[in-house]
Scaffold this motif. Structure first.
Motif, PDB file in Angstrom:
ATOM      1  N   GLU A 224       1.291  48.632  97.415  1.00  0.00           N
ATOM      2  CA  GLU A 224      -0.030  49.109  97.837  1.00  0.00           C
ATOM      3  C   GLU A 224      -1.006  47.944  97.983  1.00  0.00           C
ATOM      4  OE1 GLU A 224      -0.033  53.558  95.775  1.00  0.00           O
ATOM      5  OE2 GLU A 224      -0.737  51.836  94.630  1.00  0.00           O
ATOM      6  N   SER A 225      -0.940  46.990  97.076  1.00  0.00           N
ATOM      7  CA  SER A 225      -1.808  45.809  97.160  1.00  0.00           C
ATOM      8  C   SER A 225      -1.527  45.012  98.427  1.00  0.00           C
ATOM      9  CB  SER A 225      -1.615  44.909  95.943  1.00  0.00           C
ATOM     10  OG  SER A 225      -2.095  45.514  94.790  1.00  0.00           O
ATOM     11  N   ALA A 226      -0.246  44.847  98.746  1.00  0.00           N
ATOM     12  CA  ALA A 226       0.132  44.105  99.951  1.00  0.00           C
ATOM     13  C   ALA A 226      -0.353  44.832 101.209  1.00  0.00           C
ATOM     14  CB  ALA A 226       1.643  43.908 100.001  1.00  0.00           C
ATOM     15  N   GLU A 227      -0.211  46.162 101.223  1.00  0.00           N
ATOM     16  CA  GLU A 227      -0.666  46.950 102.376  1.00  0.00           C
ATOM     17  C   GLU A 227      -2.179  46.879 102.517  1.00  0.00           C
ATOM     18  OE1 GLU A 227      -0.411  49.767 105.646  1.00  0.00           O
ATOM     19  OE2 GLU A 227       0.823  48.171 104.808  1.00  0.00           O
ATOM     20  N   LEU A 228      -2.882  46.957 101.407  1.00  0.00           N
ATOM     21  CA  LEU A 228      -4.341  46.862 101.422  1.00  0.00           C
ATOM     22  C   LEU A 228      -4.784  45.501 101.955  1.00  0.00           C
ATOM     23  CD1 LEU A 228      -6.785  48.588 100.664  1.00  0.00           C
ATOM     24  CD2 LEU A 228      -6.708  47.541  98.408  1.00  0.00           C
ATOM     25  N   LYS A 229      -4.127  44.449 101.511  1.00  0.00           N
ATOM     26  CA  LYS A 229      -4.436  43.101 101.983  1.00  0.00           C
ATOM     27  C   LYS A 229      -4.212  42.992 103.494  1.00  0.00           C
ATOM     28  CE  LYS A 229      -3.241  38.287 101.107  1.00  0.00           C
ATOM     29  NZ  LYS A 229      -2.398  37.369 100.333  1.00  0.00           N
ATOM     30  N   ARG A 230      -3.083  43.546 103.961  1.00  0.00           N
ATOM     31  CA  ARG A 230      -2.770  43.508 105.393  1.00  0.00           C
ATOM     32  C   ARG A 230      -3.818  44.264 106.209  1.00  0.00           C
ATOM     33  NH1 ARG A 230      -1.002  46.366 109.343  1.00  0.00           N
ATOM     34  NH2 ARG A 230      -0.696  48.265 108.144  1.00  0.00           N
ATOM     35  N   LEU A 231      -4.209  45.438 105.712  1.00  0.00           N
ATOM     36  CA  LEU A 231      -5.197  46.242 106.426  1.00  0.00           C
ATOM     37  C   LEU A 231      -6.568  45.578 106.448  1.00  0.00           C
ATOM     38  CD1 LEU A 231      -4.182  49.798 105.184  1.00  0.00           C
ATOM     39  CD2 LEU A 231      -3.920  48.874 107.500  1.00  0.00           C
ATOM     40  N   LYS A 232      -6.951  44.929 105.349  1.00  0.00           N
ATOM     41  CA  LYS A 232      -8.232  44.214 105.313  1.00  0.00           C
ATOM     42  C   LYS A 232      -8.242  43.070 106.324  1.00  0.00           C
ATOM     43  CE  LYS A 232      -9.774  45.233 100.641  1.00  0.00           C
ATOM     44  NZ  LYS A 232     -10.113  44.697  99.321  1.00  0.00           N
ATOM     45  N   LYS A 233      -7.107  42.354 106.416  1.00  0.00           N
ATOM     46  CA  LYS A 233      -7.001  41.259 107.377  1.00  0.00           C
ATOM     47  C   LYS A 233      -7.102  41.799 108.803  1.00  0.00           C
ATOM     48  CE  LYS A 233      -4.025  37.443 108.744  1.00  0.00           C
ATOM     49  NZ  LYS A 233      -2.751  36.765 108.524  1.00  0.00           N
ATOM     50  N   GLU A 234      -6.379  42.889 109.076  1.00  0.00           N
ATOM     51  CA  GLU A 234      -6.414  43.504 110.405  1.00  0.00           C
ATOM     52  C   GLU A 234      -7.824  43.982 110.738  1.00  0.00           C
ATOM     53  OE1 GLU A 234      -4.522  47.351 112.724  1.00  0.00           O
ATOM     54  OE2 GLU A 234      -3.492  46.576 110.965  1.00  0.00           O
ATOM     55  N   ASN A 235      -8.500  44.574 109.754  1.00  0.00           N
ATOM     56  CA  ASN A 235      -9.862  45.055 109.956  1.00  0.00           C
ATOM     57  C   ASN A 235     -10.803  43.901 110.307  1.00  0.00           C
ATOM     58  OD1 ASN A 235     -11.841  47.057 110.043  1.00  0.00           O
ATOM     59  ND2 ASN A 235     -12.406  46.712 107.909  1.00  0.00           N
ATOM     60  N   ALA A 236     -10.668  42.777 109.610  1.00  0.00           N
ATOM     61  CA  ALA A 236     -11.507  41.613 109.890  1.00  0.00           C
ATOM     62  C   ALA A 236     -11.265  41.090 111.303  1.00  0.00           C
ATOM     63  CB  ALA A 236     -11.242  40.514 108.863  1.00  0.00           C
ATOM     64  N   GLU A 237      -9.988  41.056 111.731  1.00  0.00           N
ATOM     65  CA  GLU A 237      -9.658  40.608 113.086  1.00  0.00           C
ATOM     66  C   GLU A 237     -10.267  41.540 114.133  1.00  0.00           C
ATOM     67  OE1 GLU A 237      -5.408  40.330 113.242  1.00  0.00           O
ATOM     68  OE2 GLU A 237      -5.350  38.680 111.802  1.00  0.00           O
ATOM     69  N   LEU A 238     -10.194  42.844 113.877  1.00  0.00           N
ATOM     70  CA  LEU A 238     -10.758  43.816 114.822  1.00  0.00           C
ATOM     71  C   LEU A 238     -12.284  43.697 114.894  1.00  0.00           C
ATOM     72  CD1 LEU A 238      -8.517  46.895 114.015  1.00  0.00           C
ATOM     73  CD2 LEU A 238      -8.499  45.529 116.101  1.00  0.00           C
ATOM     74  N   LYS A 239     -12.917  43.444 113.764  1.00  0.00           N
ATOM     75  CA  LYS A 239     -14.378  43.255 113.765  1.00  0.00           C
ATOM     76  C   LYS A 239     -14.758  42.024 114.578  1.00  0.00           C
ATOM     77  CE  LYS A 239     -15.697  45.618 109.530  1.00  0.00           C
ATOM     78  NZ  LYS A 239     -16.260  45.502 108.182  1.00  0.00           N
ATOM     79  N   ARG A 240     -13.983  40.933 114.413  1.00  0.00           N
ATOM     80  CA  ARG A 240     -14.266  39.724 115.204  1.00  0.00           C
ATOM     81  C   ARG A 240     -14.102  40.004 116.697  1.00  0.00           C
ATOM     82  NH1 ARG A 240     -11.834  37.134 110.921  1.00  0.00           N
ATOM     83  NH2 ARG A 240      -9.770  37.170 111.863  1.00  0.00           N
ATOM     84  N   ALA A 241     -13.034  40.691 117.053  1.00  0.00           N
ATOM     85  CA  ALA A 241     -12.811  41.017 118.470  1.00  0.00           C
ATOM     86  C   ALA A 241     -13.927  41.901 118.993  1.00  0.00           C
ATOM     87  CB  ALA A 241     -11.457  41.714 118.637  1.00  0.00           C
ATOM     88  N   ASN A 242     -14.372  42.855 118.197  1.00  0.00           N
ATOM     89  CA  ASN A 242     -15.454  43.746 118.590  1.00  0.00           C
ATOM     90  C   ASN A 242     -16.753  42.961 118.799  1.00  0.00           C
ATOM     91  OD1 ASN A 242     -16.425  46.279 119.246  1.00  0.00           O
ATOM     92  ND2 ASN A 242     -17.031  46.744 117.144  1.00  0.00           N
ATOM     93  N   ASP A 243     -17.036  42.014 117.915  1.00  0.00           N
ATOM     94  CA  ASP A 243     -18.244  41.188 118.061  1.00  0.00           C
ATOM     95  C   ASP A 243     -18.195  40.368 119.347  1.00  0.00           C
ATOM     96  OD1 ASP A 243     -19.274  42.155 115.687  1.00  0.00           O
ATOM     97  OD2 ASP A 243     -18.664  40.402 114.495  1.00  0.00           O
ATOM     98  N   ILE A 244     -17.013  39.841 119.667  1.00  0.00           N
ATOM     99  CA  ILE A 244     -16.861  39.065 120.903  1.00  0.00           C
ATOM    100  C   ILE A 244     -17.089  39.960 122.119  1.00  0.00           C
ATOM    101  CG2 ILE A 244     -15.152  37.867 122.348  1.00  0.00           C
ATOM    102  CD1 ILE A 244     -13.967  36.776 119.680  1.00  0.00           C
ATOM    103  N   LEU A 245     -16.526  41.167 122.087  1.00  0.00           N
ATOM    104  CA  LEU A 245     -16.698  42.095 123.208  1.00  0.00           C
ATOM    105  C   LEU A 245     -18.156  42.528 123.356  1.00  0.00           C
ATOM    106  CD1 LEU A 245     -13.507  44.284 122.806  1.00  0.00           C
ATOM    107  CD2 LEU A 245     -13.994  42.629 124.621  1.00  0.00           C
ATOM    108  N   LYS A 246     -18.846  42.744 122.237  1.00  0.00           N
ATOM    109  CA  LYS A 246     -20.270  43.107 122.301  1.00  0.00           C
ATOM    110  C   LYS A 246     -21.089  41.975 122.916  1.00  0.00           C
ATOM    111  CE  LYS A 246     -20.616  46.312 118.419  1.00  0.00           C
ATOM    112  NZ  LYS A 246     -21.148  46.493 117.054  1.00  0.00           N
ATOM    113  N   ALA A 247     -20.798  40.740 122.500  1.00  0.00           N
ATOM    114  CA  ALA A 247     -21.523  39.592 123.046  1.00  0.00           C
ATOM    115  C   ALA A 247     -21.273  39.456 124.539  1.00  0.00           C
ATOM    116  CB  ALA A 247     -21.121  38.315 122.313  1.00  0.00           C
ATOM    117  N   ALA A 248     -20.021  39.641 124.955  1.00  0.00           N
ATOM    118  CA  ALA A 248     -19.690  39.539 126.380  1.00  0.00           C
ATOM    119  C   ALA A 248     -20.370  40.657 127.165  1.00  0.00           C
ATOM    120  CB  ALA A 248     -18.178  39.599 126.565  1.00  0.00           C
ATOM    121  N   ALA A 249     -20.383  41.859 126.634  1.00  0.00           N
ATOM    122  CA  ALA A 249     -21.011  42.990 127.322  1.00  0.00           C
ATOM    123  C   ALA A 249     -22.507  42.754 127.492  1.00  0.00           C
ATOM    124  CB  ALA A 249     -20.758  44.277 126.548  1.00  0.00           C
TER     125      ALA A 249
END
Length: 108
Positions: free
Chosen positions: A69-94
């Motif tokens: 569960e700890s490993a899955e939580l860590k993976r999901l947190k990392k994925e969430n951070a990557e998605l937030k960065r991508a979202n910020d880039i898309l917002k800036a471009a828009a």
């Protein structure tokens, strides 16, 4: 980021097994852990106590967050951070392209 353990996984598993095996020979679980930690050269008894507790959690004998569960939580947190960065880039471009469309153009 957590540093990797200085103790190999096999040593940790062996130490946990040894605590379970020698526990009846000692008055307390702590004294059994202390003896095993000393025998295997583990820095502190507290380190071994944490390994034993985590093993109990993973086995379902104690409540808590399992290693998986700890490993899955860590993976999901990392994925969430990557998605937030991508979202910020898309917002800036828009907003950049929206500003370009709103700007009046002069014709030559």
């Amino acid at each position: 980021m957590a540093r990797p353990s200085q103790y190999p996984l096999e040593l940790r598993k062996r130490a946990v097994r040894m605590v379970a095996e020698v526990r009846p020979e000692y008055d307390t679980e702590w004294s059994a852990m202390k003896a095993v930690a000393s025998k295997l050269g583990i820095g502190t008894t507290e380190t071994l106590r944490k390994w034993v507790r985590q093993d109990q959690i993973d086995a379902g004998a104690r409540p808590g967050t399992t290693t998986d569960e700890s490993a899955e939580l860590k993976r999901l947190k990392k994925e969430n951070a990557e998605l937030k960065r991508a979202n910020d880039i898309l917002k800036a471009a828009a907003s950049f392209f929206a500003a370009e469309l709103d700007r009046p153009h002069t014709r030559s």
